[in-house]
Design a protein around this motif. Structure first.
Motif, PDB file in Angstrom:
ATOM      1  N   MET A   1      33.819  39.651   4.872  1.00 29.36           N
ATOM      2  CA  MET A   1      34.686  38.800   4.073  1.00 29.36           C
ATOM      3  C   MET A   1      36.141  39.044   4.404  1.00 29.36           C
ATOM      4  O   MET A   1      36.531  40.115   4.853  1.00 29.36           O
ATOM      5  CB  MET A   1      34.461  39.052   2.579  1.00 29.36           C
ATOM      6  N   GLU A   2      36.936  38.009   4.173  1.00 26.35           N
ATOM      7  CA  GLU A   2      38.368  38.105   4.377  1.00 26.35           C
ATOM      8  C   GLU A   2      38.964  39.128   3.418  1.00 26.35           C
ATOM      9  O   GLU A   2      38.574  39.217   2.245  1.00 26.35           O
ATOM     10  CB  GLU A   2      38.983  36.725   4.116  1.00 26.35           C
ATOM     11  N   LYS A   3      39.903  39.932   3.892  1.00 23.76           N
ATOM     12  CA  LYS A   3      40.552  40.926   3.044  1.00 23.76           C
ATOM     13  C   LYS A   3      41.720  40.260   2.324  1.00 23.76           C
ATOM     14  O   LYS A   3      42.862  40.289   2.783  1.00 23.76           O
ATOM     15  CB  LYS A   3      41.032  42.108   3.885  1.00 23.76           C
ATOM     16  N   ALA A   4      41.415  39.645   1.208  1.00 27.36           N
ATOM     17  CA  ALA A   4      42.438  38.912   0.459  1.00 27.36           C
ATOM     18  C   ALA A   4      42.064  38.921  -1.014  1.00 27.36           C
ATOM     19  O   ALA A   4      40.909  39.149  -1.384  1.00 27.36           O
ATOM     20  CB  ALA A   4      42.551  37.475   0.966  1.00 27.36           C
ATOM     21  N   LYS A   5      43.054  38.687  -1.855  1.00 28.67           N
ATOM     22  CA  LYS A   5      42.836  38.637  -3.294  1.00 28.67           C
ATOM     23  C   LYS A   5      43.650  37.494  -3.886  1.00 28.67           C
ATOM     24  O   LYS A   5      44.749  37.196  -3.429  1.00 28.67           O
ATOM     25  CB  LYS A   5      43.237  39.960  -3.962  1.00 28.67           C
ATOM     26  N   ILE A   6      43.100  36.856  -4.914  1.00 26.91           N
ATOM     27  CA  ILE A   6      43.816  35.821  -5.628  1.00 26.91           C
ATOM     28  C   ILE A   6      43.832  36.175  -7.114  1.00 26.91           C
ATOM     29  O   ILE A   6      42.975  36.934  -7.594  1.00 26.91           O
ATOM     30  CB  ILE A   6      43.180  34.425  -5.436  1.00 26.91           C
ATOM     31  N   SER A   7      44.789  35.638  -7.836  1.00 24.60           N
ATOM     32  CA  SER A   7      44.935  35.944  -9.259  1.00 24.60           C
ATOM     33  C   SER A   7      44.090  34.985 -10.091  1.00 24.60           C
ATOM     34  O   SER A   7      43.676  33.918  -9.608  1.00 24.60           O
ATOM     35  CB  SER A   7      46.402  35.824  -9.669  1.00 24.60           C
ATOM     36  N   PRO A   8      43.816  35.325 -11.362  1.00 23.62           N
ATOM     37  CA  PRO A   8      43.090  34.402 -12.245  1.00 23.62           C
ATOM     38  C   PRO A   8      43.785  33.043 -12.367  1.00 23.62           C
ATOM     39  O   PRO A   8      43.117  32.011 -12.426  1.00 23.62           O
ATOM     40  CB  PRO A   8      43.084  35.141 -13.586  1.00 23.62           C
ATOM     41  N   ARG A   9      45.122  33.032 -12.415  1.00 22.07           N
ATOM     42  CA  ARG A   9      45.846  31.770 -12.507  1.00 22.07           C
ATOM     43  C   ARG A   9      45.606  30.908 -11.271  1.00 22.07           C
ATOM     44  O   ARG A   9      45.416  29.686 -11.373  1.00 22.07           O
ATOM     45  CB  ARG A   9      47.341  32.035 -12.670  1.00 22.07           C
ATOM     46  N   GLN A  10      45.591  31.533 -10.097  1.00 21.22           N
ATOM     47  CA  GLN A  10      45.354  30.785  -8.865  1.00 21.22           C
ATOM     48  C   GLN A  10      43.932  30.230  -8.830  1.00 21.22           C
ATOM     49  O   GLN A  10      43.710  29.097  -8.387  1.00 21.22           O
ATOM     50  CB  GLN A  10      45.624  31.679  -7.662  1.00 21.22           C
ATOM     51  N   LEU A  11      42.972  31.024  -9.300  1.00 19.46           N
ATOM     52  CA  LEU A  11      41.593  30.541  -9.353  1.00 19.46           C
ATOM     53  C   LEU A  11      41.477  29.358 -10.306  1.00 19.46           C
ATOM     54  O   LEU A  11      40.792  28.369 -10.011  1.00 19.46           O
ATOM     55  CB  LEU A  11      40.661  31.670  -9.805  1.00 19.46           C
ATOM     56  N   PHE A  12      42.149  29.443 -11.446  1.00 20.81           N
ATOM     57  CA  PHE A  12      42.164  28.363 -12.425  1.00 20.81           C
ATOM     58  C   PHE A  12      42.679  27.067 -11.794  1.00 20.81           C
ATOM     59  O   PHE A  12      42.075  25.999 -11.946  1.00 20.81           O
ATOM     60  CB  PHE A  12      43.046  28.782 -13.605  1.00 20.81           C
ATOM     61  N   VAL A  13      43.782  27.164 -11.058  1.00 21.19           N
ATOM     62  CA  VAL A  13      44.379  25.995 -10.405  1.00 21.19           C
ATOM     63  C   VAL A  13      43.443  25.433  -9.347  1.00 21.19           C
ATOM     64  O   VAL A  13      43.249  24.208  -9.252  1.00 21.19           O
ATOM     65  CB  VAL A  13      45.741  26.374  -9.788  1.00 21.19           C
ATOM     66  N   LEU A  14      42.834  26.298  -8.547  1.00 23.59           N
ATOM     67  CA  LEU A  14      41.936  25.832  -7.489  1.00 23.59           C
ATOM     68  C   LEU A  14      40.730  25.094  -8.060  1.00 23.59           C
ATOM     69  O   LEU A  14      40.301  24.067  -7.520  1.00 23.59           O
ATOM     70  CB  LEU A  14      41.469  27.015  -6.634  1.00 23.59           C
ATOM     71  N   ILE A  15      40.169  25.615  -9.150  1.00 23.04           N
ATOM     72  CA  ILE A  15      39.001  24.965  -9.756  1.00 23.04           C
ATOM     73  C   ILE A  15      39.371  23.577 -10.265  1.00 23.04           C
ATOM     74  O   ILE A  15      38.640  22.602 -10.049  1.00 23.04           O
ATOM     75  CB  ILE A  15      38.422  25.820 -10.898  1.00 23.04           C
ATOM     76  N   ILE A  16      40.516  23.456 -10.937  1.00 21.54           N
ATOM     77  CA  ILE A  16      40.921  22.160 -11.479  1.00 21.54           C
ATOM     78  C   ILE A  16      41.190  21.160 -10.355  1.00 21.54           C
ATOM     79  O   ILE A  16      40.714  20.014 -10.392  1.00 21.54           O
ATOM     80  CB  ILE A  16      42.166  22.306 -12.376  1.00 21.54           C
ATOM     81  N   LEU A  17      41.939  21.568  -9.335  1.00 27.28           N
ATOM     82  CA  LEU A  17      42.216  20.671  -8.222  1.00 27.28           C
ATOM     83  C   LEU A  17      40.928  20.265  -7.520  1.00 27.28           C
ATOM     84  O   LEU A  17      40.779  19.111  -7.080  1.00 27.28           O
ATOM     85  CB  LEU A  17      43.176  21.342  -7.236  1.00 27.28           C
ATOM     86  N   PHE A  18      39.993  21.188  -7.410  1.00 29.10           N
ATOM     87  CA  PHE A  18      38.707  20.899  -6.782  1.00 29.10           C
ATOM     88  C   PHE A  18      37.901  19.918  -7.622  1.00 29.10           C
ATOM     89  O   PHE A  18      37.356  18.934  -7.107  1.00 29.10           O
ATOM     90  CB  PHE A  18      37.926  22.202  -6.596  1.00 29.10           C
TER      91      PHE A  18
END
Length: 370
Positions: A1-18
């Protein structure tokens, strides 16, 4: 897996845009006619139940993606066998959504441009973004999410000022009966809410895994409410008869705005929203498909697969159907039953049963050794 991390706020935004990506332009729940907005709310509840199912399965293997814990649950042979079909499902959806937005741009803005060229331009942007990784995608989402919110609020205010909204078009409620509404709910659960299954490939990147459940629930609630309000506005402005004949109801709704013979021709609102939504919908589908393929075939650097798999997705999107009508019919008649139902409901349920049984065996062994 890619060595990266995202925040809960970023996940929230990605889900809505998706979630809003293609469901904003493609009408959802129209089987219920003027009760379509109610059907969307019902489908949202179904989507929440599916999300809790996916979260429960993943909770047994935190930090792992489905293509990694399938072999652990079902053995190396059967686990990888089903994981392979899961990868194919993700690539098919990536190609299908690419075809959706490519066809929309051809019909709406570029009728003389070949579909292949439009899809190629989409894929160039998507491939570049996916190679940059999930963190870049998440940061871009935070910025463009603000743009989408501003456009949505501005369009809603202008519709009110224009006097286009007539709530009488939403009446009478349940004219076709509750059975028709329930049927529309069942049809709308898979698209768009059940598609959140793809985020099981992204949750391990969350820097606070304990917040994944809360973020997913909130994001589904917000996206469901936005879709319901959008459908209610479309119905109020156009009426069901006109809406059902429109290829892109939201565009038709925005085109009704005309204030003081000065503010009009706001198709650009629609175009900007479509490009942003399409970009994230295609990018997320393609990203998780590449990630799943890399995990399944033990490729250390998933970025190595981006270019070849991008070409495959591009050509698949063009050859997926001979014309737009066939493409839509395939999405309504074949995809929900033969693809969404197995991969969004049946397989996750089997994984949950397997995870529960395996966990019980481990607990019994631990008790026996004590």
């Amino acid at each position: 897996m890619e060595k990266a991390k995202i925040s809960p706020r970023q996940l929230f935004v990605l889900i809505i845009l998706f979630q809003l990506g293609s469901s904003i332009i493609i009408p959802v729940g129209l089987t219920a006619k003027q009760d379509a907005w109610l059907a969307i709310l019902g489908a949202m509840v179904g989507g929440l139940l599916l999300f809790l199912l996916y979260y429960k399965v993943g909770s047994y293997y935190p930090g792992l993606v489905p293509t990694e814990y399938m072999p652990k649950l079902w053995g190396p042979f059967f686990g990888k066998f089903f994981a392979f079909f899961y990868v194919m499902y993700l690539f098919y959806l990536a190609a299908r959504v690419l075809r959706d937005f490519g066809s929309m741009l051809v019909v709406f803005a570029y009728p003389e441009t070949p579909l292949f060229i439009i899809n190629l331009l989409w894929m160039v942007l998507v491939v570049y973004t996916v190679r940059k990784g999930i963190e870049t995608m998440a940061r871009t989402g935070e910025i463009l999410f603000i743009v989408v919110v501003i456009l949505a609020v501005a369009a809603f205010i202008l519709l009110i000022l224009n006097g286009s909204i007539d709530t009488r078009n939403l009446q009478p409620l349940f004219e076709e009966g509750t059975v028709t509404v329930l049927k529309a709910i069942g049809e709308s659960v898979f698209f768009p809410f059940g598609e959140i299954v793809v985020f099981t490939m992204i949750y391990p990147y969350l820097n606070q895994l304990n917040k994944a459940k809360r973020v997913g629930i909130y994001a589904l609630l917000v996206s469901g409410l936005v879709l319901s309000v959008t459908m209610a506005v479309n119905l109020s402005v156009l009426g069901f008869s006109l809406l059902s004949r429109s290829n892109f109801p939201l565009l038709s709704t925005i085109q009704t705005i005309e204030i003081a013979e000065f503010i009009e021709r706001l198709d650009v609102f629609f175009m900007i929203g479509v490009i942003i939504g399409g970009f994230f919908k295609i990018s997320i589908f393609f990203y998780v498909a590449v990630l799943a393929a890399a995990s399944l075939f033990n490729v250390k650097e998933s970025s190595q697969l981006v270019f070849p798999l991008g070409f495959i997705t591009l050509f698949l999107s063009v050859g997926i159907a001979s014309n737009f009508s066939e493409h839509i019919r395939e999405g309504l008649d074949i995809v929900p039953l033969y693809l969404h139902l197995p991969f969004q409901v049946i397989f996750p349920l089997l994984l949950l049963v397997s995870a529960v049984l395996r966990n019980r065996k481990k607990q019994k062994k631990q008790l026996a050794t004590k």
